[in-house]
Design an enzyme around this catalytic site. Structure first.
Site, PDB file in Angstrom:
ATOM      1  N   HIS A 196      -6.088   5.664   2.514  1.00  0.00           N
ATOM      2  CA  HIS A 196      -5.636   4.444   3.166  1.00  0.00           C
ATOM      3  C   HIS A 196      -6.642   3.337   2.867  1.00  0.00           C
ATOM      4  O   HIS A 196      -7.810   3.601   2.601  1.00  0.00           O
ATOM      5  CB  HIS A 196      -5.487   4.669   4.673  1.00  0.00           C
ATOM      6  CG  HIS A 196      -4.284   5.487   5.029  1.00  0.00           C
ATOM      7  ND1 HIS A 196      -3.310   5.056   5.900  1.00  0.00           N
ATOM      8  CD2 HIS A 196      -3.885   6.714   4.611  1.00  0.00           C
ATOM      9  CE1 HIS A 196      -2.367   5.977   6.005  1.00  0.00           C
ATOM     10  NE2 HIS A 196      -2.699   6.998   5.235  1.00  0.00           N
ATOM     11  N   CYS A 209      -1.112   4.695  10.460  1.00  0.00           N
ATOM     12  CA  CYS A 209      -1.109   5.983  11.159  1.00  0.00           C
ATOM     13  C   CYS A 209      -0.884   5.722  12.639  1.00  0.00           C
ATOM     14  O   CYS A 209      -1.694   5.034  13.272  1.00  0.00           O
ATOM     15  CB  CYS A 209      -2.420   6.748  10.955  1.00  0.00           C
ATOM     16  SG  CYS A 209      -2.480   8.315  11.850  1.00  0.00           S
TER      17      CYS A 209
END
Length: 310
Positions: free
Chosen positions: A216, A247
């Site tokens: 990420h 997330c």
């Protein structure tokens, strides 16, 4: 050894696992129409992806965005040579996926007990025990299983994650039957040196050909981390078109590394992905417009006028 796990690491091909339709869209606050999800996956197939994570057969109570899992999977155009894996959290989800015709599933855990407790109310070891029945059934059904290990470079709740914990968990789920293990920096905290060291430690116990990386871009390090790991031998990279994602269990975690940026970099380095970059950029522009959000791919923003004319 699994055929993919034994793939030579000297080749010039990198497989992109496109996670935008599942890991990307699951964090969108507004429900995305089923037709839009299907169109996105069909566009990604047409762009040349070989592996597209379609959805998750998870309880709608957990992730309402993915309540239409079966409809999406049944609605997409399946193409020879393309894998369409789905995430399954438990045996019930696996059975729903199997009923829809799924031939590859993914299971997940984390390297941090604290993260797993927040995510699925279980320790790491308990989470692995939970998906053992899935692995057993999948072996009998001839269904491939991919495994995810989250928080490999840090946890939003416990902070530092020991590399030895990542190694232990990755090795265990590989030995239990996951043909591939994706190592995820869930909160985007890693840097290239740490990412490379983690990968090397895991590769001492799990074949490099059975490993993937999943970064990420919370701190802008994802592309550099991918570069470091590809240079070190990994040949499978998870990415999301237009940098979709986040997330739901990690505050502040931004999207996945953008597929467009990864493919542009890899092609520039001489690696083959089989992906039509122009088609991928156009897909990123399209889904960003559909979602009413800024395109998270730097390449997509740079080529926006050209993509619109196309």
């Amino acid at each position: 050894m699994n055929e993919r796990a034994s793939q030579s690491m000297t080749d010039s091909s990198v497989r992109i696992v496109e996670v935008g339709p599942r890991d990307g869209l699951q964090n969108e606050k507004t429900i995305v129409p089923t037709a839009t999800k299907i169109a996105l996956i069909d566009r990604l197939s047409a762009a040349g992806h070989r592996s597209i994570e379609v959805t998750s057969f998870v309880s709608p109570k957990w992730i309402p965005q993915l309540a239409d899992a079966a409809e999406v999977y049944l609605g997409i155009q399946k193409h020879e040579g393309i894998d369409y894996p789905v995430l399954v959290p438990n045996l019930q989800g696996y059975e729903r996926a199997l009923a829809a015709g799924v031939r590859e599933v993914a299971v997940f855990t984390a390297a941090s007990d604290a993260f797993n407790r927040k995510n699925i109310n279980a320790t790491v070891d308990e989470s692995i025990e939970r998906f053992l029945p899935i692995l057993e059934r999948a072996r009998n059904d001839g269904v491939k299983v991919r495994g995810y290990v989250s928080t490999v470079l840090g946890c939003p709740y416990q902070g530092e994650v020991e590399v030895r914990d990542v190694v232990r968990i990755a090795k265990r789920i590989f030995e239990l039957g996951c043909y591939e293990v994706s190592l995820g920096d869930t909160i985007g905290i890693g840097t290239p040196t740490k990412a490379r060291a983690m990968l090397r430690a895991v590769a001492d116990e799990v074949p490099m050909g059975a490993l993937a990386v999943h970064f990420h871009d919370t701190r802008g390090q994802a592309l550099a981390n991918v570069f470091a790991c590809v240079e070190d031998g990994v040949r499978v990279v998870d990415a999301a078109v237009a940098g979709l994602g986040g997330c739901p269990y990690a505050n502040g975690a931004t999207g996945n590394v953008a597929s467009e940026d990864v493919v542009y970099m890899l092609h520039g380095m001489g690696y083959m992905t089989g992906i039509d970059l122009d088609a991928l950029v156009a897909t990123g522009q399209w889904i960003s417009a559909e979602l009413g959000r800024e395109n998270g791919a730097k390449l997509g923003r740079a080529l926006a006028p050209a993509a619109v004319r196309a």
